[in-house]
Design an enzyme around this catalytic site. Structure first.
Site, PDB file in Angstrom:
ATOM      1  N   SER A  16      -4.335   5.588   0.269  1.00  0.00           N
ATOM      2  CA  SER A  16      -3.277   5.316   1.247  1.00  0.00           C
ATOM      3  C   SER A  16      -1.910   5.806   0.776  1.00  0.00           C
ATOM      4  O   SER A  16      -0.903   5.536   1.412  1.00  0.00           O
ATOM      5  CB  SER A  16      -3.214   3.809   1.509  1.00  0.00           C
ATOM      6  OG  SER A  16      -3.191   3.119   0.270  1.00  0.00           O
ATOM      7  N   THR A  35       0.506   0.968   1.940  1.00  0.00           N
ATOM      8  CA  THR A  35       1.682   1.588   1.319  1.00  0.00           C
ATOM      9  C   THR A  35       2.018   0.913  -0.008  1.00  0.00           C
ATOM     10  O   THR A  35       1.849  -0.293  -0.133  1.00  0.00           O
ATOM     11  CB  THR A  35       2.884   1.381   2.268  1.00  0.00           C
ATOM     12  OG1 THR A  35       2.662   2.134   3.435  1.00  0.00           O
ATOM     13  CG2 THR A  35       4.204   1.766   1.654  1.00  0.00           C
ATOM     14  N   THR A  84       3.887   6.524   0.902  1.00  0.00           N
ATOM     15  CA  THR A  84       2.637   6.291   1.628  1.00  0.00           C
ATOM     16  C   THR A  84       2.121   7.570   2.275  1.00  0.00           C
ATOM     17  O   THR A  84       2.903   8.487   2.551  1.00  0.00           O
ATOM     18  CB  THR A  84       2.874   5.243   2.747  1.00  0.00           C
ATOM     19  OG1 THR A  84       1.633   4.861   3.314  1.00  0.00           O
ATOM     20  CG2 THR A  84       3.781   5.768   3.841  1.00  0.00           C
ATOM     21  N   ARG A 103       3.310  12.061  13.353  1.00  0.00           N
ATOM     22  CA  ARG A 103       3.719  10.646  13.352  1.00  0.00           C
ATOM     23  C   ARG A 103       4.439  10.285  12.049  1.00  0.00           C
ATOM     24  O   ARG A 103       4.006  10.624  10.962  1.00  0.00           O
ATOM     25  CB  ARG A 103       2.482   9.770  13.534  1.00  0.00           C
ATOM     26  CG  ARG A 103       2.762   8.252  13.599  1.00  0.00           C
ATOM     27  CD  ARG A 103       2.562   7.584  12.261  1.00  0.00           C
ATOM     28  NE  ARG A 103       2.571   6.121  12.366  1.00  0.00           N
ATOM     29  CZ  ARG A 103       2.566   5.295  11.328  1.00  0.00           C
ATOM     30  NH1 ARG A 103       2.532   5.780  10.105  1.00  0.00           N
ATOM     31  NH2 ARG A 103       2.567   3.996  11.492  1.00  0.00           N
ATOM     32  N   THR A 151       4.664  -3.442   4.467  1.00  0.00           N
ATOM     33  CA  THR A 151       3.407  -2.707   4.585  1.00  0.00           C
ATOM     34  C   THR A 151       2.755  -3.172   5.877  1.00  0.00           C
ATOM     35  O   THR A 151       3.091  -4.215   6.419  1.00  0.00           O
ATOM     36  CB  THR A 151       2.502  -2.944   3.359  1.00  0.00           C
ATOM     37  OG1 THR A 151       1.326  -2.129   3.477  1.00  0.00           O
ATOM     38  CG2 THR A 151       2.101  -4.393   3.207  1.00  0.00           C
ATOM     39  N   GLY A 152       1.831  -2.356   6.378  1.00  0.00           N
ATOM     40  CA  GLY A 152       1.184  -2.714   7.641  1.00  0.00           C
ATOM     41  C   GLY A 152       1.591  -1.760   8.747  1.00  0.00           C
ATOM     42  O   GLY A 152       2.067  -0.652   8.478  1.00  0.00           O
TER      43      GLY A 152
END
Ligand code: ASP
Length: 328
Positions: free
Chosen positions: A83, A185, A203, A213, A236-237
């Site tokens: 990731s 991340t 990330t 994106r 993060t997320g």
């Protein structure tokens, strides 16, 4: 009204920040953290090795900025970390594109977004900060700048990530999917021995994202924010949810107005929860935040279980701490 609810409303009233949906029950307990400095906290399990590298850099006389850069370079270079950086999952076209940013105690910051073919975007972000009049470069411009600065162009798509991408294509119908598994991340927050704060975030973003994106991670104020008078926060997320709420900046502002790091992280997670709870993809939404204040107290909060972060300071060996969360 319980005393806790009353106190929260009092804080919200004095700060102008609404604590939407704040509950005092049904929520896992918050780990207590006393203040300590130097101290380093980083998201996820890969934060352990990153913290160790950052700590060594500090111990050998490096600056806080050197330390956060050295720290997050570890997962950037590790092909097993799927990731971040080299070996990260690609976008839906099979191209690995990277986002990163860095910030120091003087509120100087640098960022790169949608950068490809460069293994250490954090180091490019630092040079954007130090060598250009700008804060953020993206895409081809960021790549050209990196090459000018002597970075080597290399293929970041490992065979393992390519095979996972091929598998994803079999059933995906080419739809970008955000789920609670496919993003991790690394965000690192550091307070040094003089109580100055530094932060870095890097990330490969959400797996299988649309080409072009950009997530929250390179956006100062969304994925990361620091104010040396107050503290620092990082996310993060699902980046889209974090950008929508200016998540990290909001946490720092809430700490400025008296919230603890835990309370501030929780306030933003609850705001995100309220904004998204009627979304069709609600079940897949995960966000998590870490925060570190000027006294070296850390805190965290996530929407769902499973988020943890690494803590390193001189009193404890590096350890993982589970974030408290809203939904069981
Ligand atoms: N926040 C990142 C993004 O949306 C994903 C992650 O946390 O790994 O790009």
């Amino acid at each position: 009204m319980s005393r806790r609810t009353f106190l929260k409303q009092a804080v919200a009233g004095s700060t102008g920040i609404a604590l939407l949906g704040c509950k005092s029950d049904g929520i896992s307990p918050t780990p207590a953290s006393g203040g300590a400095f130097p101290r380093i906290i980083s998201t996820w399990q890969h934060g352990l090795a990153a913290n160790d590298a950052a700590w060594k850099t500090l111990q050998s006389g490096g600056s806080g900025l050197d330390a956060v850069e050295a720290g997050v370079r570890v997962p950037e270079a590790d092909p097993e970390v799927r990731s971040v950086g080299y070996g990260g999952y690609p976008d839906r076209e099979g191209i690995v594109t990277l986002d990163a940013c860095i910030m120091d105690a003087q509120s100087r910051c640098g960022s790169v977004a949608f950068l490809r073919d460069i293994k250490h975007p954090i180091s490019v972000a630092r040079l954007v900060m130090e060598k250009t009049p700008h804060i953020m470069l993206c895409g081809d411009g960021a790549l050209e700048f990196a090459l000018e600065q002597g970075f080597e162009r290399e293929n970041l798509l490992t065979e393992a990530s390519r095979l996972d991408w091929e598998k994803w294509k079999e059933t995906s119908e080419y739809r970008p999917v955000i789920n609670i598994e496919n993003h991790d991340t690394i965000s690192m927050l550091l307070i040094d021995g003089q109580q100055n704060l530094y932060a870095a975030c890097t990330t490969s973003g959400a797996a299988w994202k649309m080409h072009g994106r950009i997530g929250d991670s390179p956006i100062i104020g969304a994925g990361l924010f620091l104010d040396n008078e107050v503290g620092a926060a990082a996310a993060t997320g699902l980046g889209e949810a974090v950008i929508r709420t200016a998540g990290s900046a909001m946490i720092v502002e809430a700490m400025r107005h008296g919230m603890s790091p835990d309370e501030a992280c929780r306030m933003v997670v609850e705001r995100i929860s309220n904004l998204h709870k009627n979304d069709p993809d609600w079940e897949n939404l995960q966000v998590g935040f870490i925060a570190l204040n000027k006294r070296g107290v850390y805190g965290s909060y996530s929407l769902r279980p499973g988020f943890d972060f690494a803590v390193t300071d001189k009193t404890t060996p590096s350890k993982m701490v589970k974030a408290p969360y809203a939904l069981g």
